[in-house]
Design an enzyme around this catalytic site. Structure first.
Site, PDB file in Angstrom:
ATOM      1  N   LYS B 183       0.840  -1.203   0.000  1.00  0.00           N
ATOM      2  CA  LYS B 183       0.000   0.000   0.000  1.00  0.00           C
ATOM      3  C   LYS B 183       0.867   1.241   0.000  1.00  0.00           C
ATOM      4  O   LYS B 183       1.561   1.514   0.974  1.00  0.00           O
ATOM      5  CB  LYS B 183      -0.922   0.037   1.226  1.00  0.00           C
ATOM      6  CG  LYS B 183      -1.977   1.142   1.083  1.00  0.00           C
ATOM      7  CD  LYS B 183      -2.659   1.515   2.378  1.00  0.00           C
ATOM      8  CE  LYS B 183      -2.027   2.693   3.075  1.00  0.00           C
ATOM      9  NZ  LYS B 183      -2.017   3.961   2.315  1.00  0.00           N
ATOM     10  N   GLY B 213      -5.182   3.706  -1.253  1.00  0.00           N
ATOM     11  CA  GLY B 213      -6.265   4.088  -0.354  1.00  0.00           C
ATOM     12  C   GLY B 213      -5.697   4.589   0.957  1.00  0.00           C
ATOM     13  O   GLY B 213      -4.522   4.949   1.030  1.00  0.00           O
ATOM     14  N   PHE B 214      -6.535   4.586   1.991  1.00  0.00           N
ATOM     15  CA  PHE B 214      -6.176   5.225   3.255  1.00  0.00           C
ATOM     16  C   PHE B 214      -5.849   4.204   4.334  1.00  0.00           C
ATOM     17  O   PHE B 214      -6.544   3.200   4.492  1.00  0.00           O
ATOM     18  CB  PHE B 214      -7.320   6.129   3.710  1.00  0.00           C
ATOM     19  CG  PHE B 214      -7.533   7.275   2.768  1.00  0.00           C
ATOM     20  CD1 PHE B 214      -6.860   8.473   2.963  1.00  0.00           C
ATOM     21  CD2 PHE B 214      -8.360   7.148   1.660  1.00  0.00           C
ATOM     22  CE1 PHE B 214      -7.018   9.523   2.066  1.00  0.00           C
ATOM     23  CE2 PHE B 214      -8.521   8.191   0.765  1.00  0.00           C
ATOM     24  CZ  PHE B 214      -7.850   9.380   0.968  1.00  0.00           C
ATOM     25  N   GLY B 215      -4.796   4.495   5.071  1.00  0.00           N
ATOM     26  CA  GLY B 215      -4.376   3.617   6.161  1.00  0.00           C
ATOM     27  C   GLY B 215      -5.505   3.342   7.137  1.00  0.00           C
ATOM     28  O   GLY B 215      -5.632   2.227   7.658  1.00  0.00           O
ATOM     29  N   GLU B 217      -8.534   2.889   6.603  1.00  0.00           N
ATOM     30  CA  GLU B 217      -9.490   1.886   6.113  1.00  0.00           C
ATOM     31  C   GLU B 217      -8.823   0.581   5.702  1.00  0.00           C
ATOM     32  O   GLU B 217      -9.468  -0.465   5.682  1.00  0.00           O
ATOM     33  CB  GLU B 217     -10.264   2.470   4.913  1.00  0.00           C
ATOM     34  CG  GLU B 217     -11.132   3.642   5.315  1.00  0.00           C
ATOM     35  CD  GLU B 217     -11.714   4.410   4.132  1.00  0.00           C
ATOM     36  OE1 GLU B 217     -12.781   4.998   4.298  1.00  0.00           O
ATOM     37  OE2 GLU B 217     -11.082   4.436   3.051  1.00  0.00           O
ATOM     38  N   GLY B 219      -5.298  -0.403   6.647  1.00  0.00           N
ATOM     39  CA  GLY B 219      -4.200  -0.906   7.476  1.00  0.00           C
ATOM     40  C   GLY B 219      -4.591  -2.145   8.258  1.00  0.00           C
ATOM     41  O   GLY B 219      -3.914  -3.178   8.197  1.00  0.00           O
ATOM     42  N   GLU B 257      10.318   0.978  10.589  1.00  0.00           N
ATOM     43  CA  GLU B 257      11.302   2.060  10.533  1.00  0.00           C
ATOM     44  C   GLU B 257      10.547   3.329  10.863  1.00  0.00           C
ATOM     45  O   GLU B 257       9.680   3.747  10.104  1.00  0.00           O
ATOM     46  CB  GLU B 257      11.939   2.080   9.140  1.00  0.00           C
ATOM     47  CG  GLU B 257      13.306   2.712   9.156  1.00  0.00           C
ATOM     48  CD  GLU B 257      13.246   4.096   8.607  1.00  0.00           C
ATOM     49  OE1 GLU B 257      12.987   5.011   9.422  1.00  0.00           O
ATOM     50  OE2 GLU B 257      13.445   4.266   7.402  1.00  0.00           O
ATOM     51  N   CYS B 296      13.776  10.281   7.366  1.00  0.00           N
ATOM     52  CA  CYS B 296      13.770   9.820   8.761  1.00  0.00           C
ATOM     53  C   CYS B 296      15.120  10.053   9.417  1.00  0.00           C
ATOM     54  O   CYS B 296      15.211  10.203  10.633  1.00  0.00           O
ATOM     55  CB  CYS B 296      13.409   8.343   8.825  1.00  0.00           C
ATOM     56  SG  CYS B 296      11.773   8.024   8.159  1.00  0.00           S
ATOM     57  N   GLU B 397      10.408  15.408  15.622  1.00  0.00           N
ATOM     58  CA  GLU B 397      10.797  15.245  14.225  1.00  0.00           C
ATOM     59  C   GLU B 397       9.948  16.172  13.366  1.00  0.00           C
ATOM     60  O   GLU B 397       8.758  15.962  13.194  1.00  0.00           O
ATOM     61  CB  GLU B 397      10.608  13.787  13.805  1.00  0.00           C
ATOM     62  CG  GLU B 397      11.262  13.498  12.485  1.00  0.00           C
ATOM     63  CD  GLU B 397      11.340  12.014  12.186  1.00  0.00           C
ATOM     64  OE1 GLU B 397      10.972  11.200  13.050  1.00  0.00           O
ATOM     65  OE2 GLU B 397      11.765  11.682  11.074  1.00  0.00           O
TER      66      GLU B 397
END
Lengths: 124, 501
Positions: B183, B213-215, B217, B219, B257, B296, B397
């Site tokens: 994804k 799509g969206f995390g 919905e 993940g 990560e 990161c 961060e």
């Protein structure tokens, strides 16, 4: 007593819409890449806070938790939960499919306010 | 802009890539994709639902039945073909990545895409030379260790290096013999689809499946699907913990990560000479601007030994002020646009916060208004704040071109400040002193310490975090172990019974 957390009208409307869809909610804010340091909205009980994490208040009865390490730095700021149009940072927060993103506006407490803050709840 | 790279054209919309076919999302919904260059919608991507996850995982699961039997030799050949195909289309893919993400094409041409190509070649190479093992535990007992792929792996990709981060996860997973459901990030959903248009035919159907799509919905249904055997994620701490939490449901391994607040430490010997090494060191301090700071490992805390502070920071500020910001498709532009409006807003609030906390603005400090077609793009001025390590801008961060600068007196103090963070992903140490060169990197709690350099990511050098920065080591053959099971065949050649029963 001075509150640590408030929400804008727009944020409250979004929370209303999400709670109609998902039931009770919770907020969690921690650090890291991408969506790090953005408030994340989950179904209540959908995310396990760490031991000793800090609940800085509630919005519509929904708890707003922050990471215990970052609270060391965030304890001097008042949080106002707002919602912006658009998405971007990512994550699994419930508002993003609606093309919205929750955001915190910070304001440093005054010396006077720091002496009279609401107590926080810790995860035990 | 006479030398600008041509802006590529895009389809009106991009479907999911499932079982080797472009597949419309089950509910028929799409979402707008905006280019950070100008803030304008340039295409649409599938707004998928859990039904699409189900389709993709089933396709991957079916494909695994034959893919797991493909020899390492054949897998290696396919990975090399993918690398060659990307190389043949390097400029096109680089320009697509720049439009999707906003980063300067100078970086996609010379870093993102060449590194992605080499990553496939590295894993194509290492799997040819790998062996299991056979150990004679006693004269009649042989222990055979055979590596087996896990099956279907779920990979959730960040938006800062959409193609490179996908390839960091794809190449070892495929090399190890797994099938993938991937994804992309919702703010950069397109470049990976364009990549699949180019390389999709090389792999058997179902081996790689991409769902947009969206995390929120996708993940949970992805990571908790009973046919998924492993999850890999790059992003924030909270989401990483949620992926780990979902992974407990079927007891599957995860690699994560999750970010950093990396110290970049400069000892006074860097200024012993005004030579090419010092020039390199100054550039090393300015590398917080690489990829607009959206890395990161961004060296976002600059630690300078007090006695060289004035002379050193003067050179750093001059170099920062020489950064050319502009249209990311212009190959002379050094720094492009932040990846989304929301990200730009987030950085802007840290600029405000830094000032409120009392940090001194050494340069920059504001949104960058570029005017013309770029006025609605997402640009931030490269910014230096001077302050101390307990300020929020030193601990959180920011993920933007914002550098928090402080000083130290002794080696011990440098190490203490460097380690005073919840993260441990990257760090930089710059010195001409042979003892500091070894002692300080060993004392810093981070998975990657660059010594007299920063921000290099060659395949073959393991990359991953200590502390809250994650689990696992990408970019190295040891990542194969994170995508495999160990099968142990314990064989007896003794004809005698145990004698217990």
């Amino acid at each position: 007593m001075v509150k640590r957390l408030d929400a804008t009208e727009k944020a409250l409307e979004m929370i209303q819409l999400l709670s109609e869809q998902h039931g009770d909610l919770m907020f969690y804010q921690a650090g890291g890449c991408c969506e790090g340091t953005q408030p994340q909205c989950f179904e209540k009980g959908g995310f396990f806070p760490r031991m000793n994490d800090v609940c800085i208040g509630t919005i519509n009865g929904y708890e707003f938790w922050v990471d215990r390490d970052l609270f060391e730095y965030w304890q001097y700021s008042h949080f106002t939960l707002d919602v912006l149009d658009g998405f971007g940072p990512g994550g699994f927060s419930l508002e993003t499919p609606y093309n919205k993103t929750f955001k915190i506006h910070y304001r440093l407490f005054t010396e006077e306010e720091l002496k009279n803050l609401e107590p926080v709840k810790r995860m035990e | 802009m006479p030398n600008a790279i041509k802006r590529p054209s895009f389809k009106d919309k991009y479907d999911n890539y499932i079982n080797g076919k472009w597949t419309a999302p089950s509910k028929g919904k799409y979402f707008d994709v905006i280019s950070p260059i100008d803030g304008k919608v340039f295409t649409q991507a599938a707004h998928s639902t859990k039904e699409d996850i189900e389709l993709a995982v089933n396709a991957a699961h079916d494909a695994f039945k034959s893919w797991k039997n493909v020899s390492a030799t054949e897998r290696s050949i396919l990975l090399n073909k993918i690398a060659d195909r990307i190389e043949e289309n390097l400029e096109y893919i680089a320009s697509v990545e720049t439009v999707d993400n906003g980063k300067a094409v100078r970086e996609t041409l010379n870093a993102d895409i060449p590194l992605a190509i080499d990553h496939f070649r590295y894993f194509a190479g290492v799997i040819r030379a790998e062996e299991g093992s056979a150990t004679e535990l006693d004269k009649d007992t042989l222990s055979l260790i055979i590596n087996e792929p896990l099956g279907v792996v779920a990979q959730i990709i960040p938006w800062n290096f959409p193609i490179l981060m996908a390839v960091w996860k794809l190449a070892p997973a495929l090399a190890a013999g797994n099938c993938v459901v991937l994804k992309p990030a919702e703010s950069t959903p397109v470049s990976i689809m364009v990549l699949m248009e180019l390389i999709g035919d090389i792999l058997p159907a179902g081996v790689v499946n991409i769902i947009n799509g969206f995390g929120a919905e996708l993940g949970r249904p992805l990571v908790t699907n009973p046919k998924v055997s492993k999850a890999a994620f790059t992003g924030s701490t909270a989401t990483g913990r949620l992926v780990m939490q979902y992974a407990t449901e079927n007891i599957i391994p995860v690699t994560l990560e999750l970010g950093g607040k990396s110290p970049n430490v400069f000892f006074n010997s860097v200024m012993d000479e005004d030579d090419e090494y010092l020039d390199k060191a100054i550039e090393g301090a300015v590398l917080f601007c690489l990829n607009q700071g959206e890395i990161c490992t961004c060296p976002s805390r600059l630690l300078i030994q007090e006695d060289i502070y004035d002379a050193f920071i003067k050179r750093v500020i001059e170099r920062v002020q020489a950064i050319k910001v502009g249209n990311p498709l212009d190959p002379t532009v050094m720094m492009g646009a932040q990846a989304s409006q929301i990200q730009k807003d987030k950085i802007a609030s840290y600029l405000k916060l830094g000032k409120e906390e009392g940090a001194e603005v050494l340069t920059g400090g504001d949104i960058n208004h570029l005017g013309g077609d770029l006025e609605n793009g997402y640009y931030i001025q490269p910014t230096l704040f001077k302050g101390h390590n307990k300020m929020r801008i030193f601990q959180e961060e920011i993920f933007g071109p914002v550098l928090a600068v402080t000083t130290f007196k002794t080696v011990e103090e440098a190490i203490e400040i460097a380690n005073d963070t919840m993260y441990g992903l990257g760090a930089g140490v710059w010195t001409r002193d042979a003892h500091e060169l070894y002692r300080v990197p060993r004392a810093i709690q981070a998975g990657r310490v660059w010594v007299n350099q920063y921000h290099s990511y060659p395949a073959g050098a393991p990359f991953g975090g200590y502390k809250q920065s994650g689990v696992g080591r990408e970019n190295h053959k040891m990542m194969l172990a994170h995508y495999r099971q160990t099968k142990n065949m314990l064989i007896s050649y003794n004809k005698q019974k145990l004698g217990f029963f």
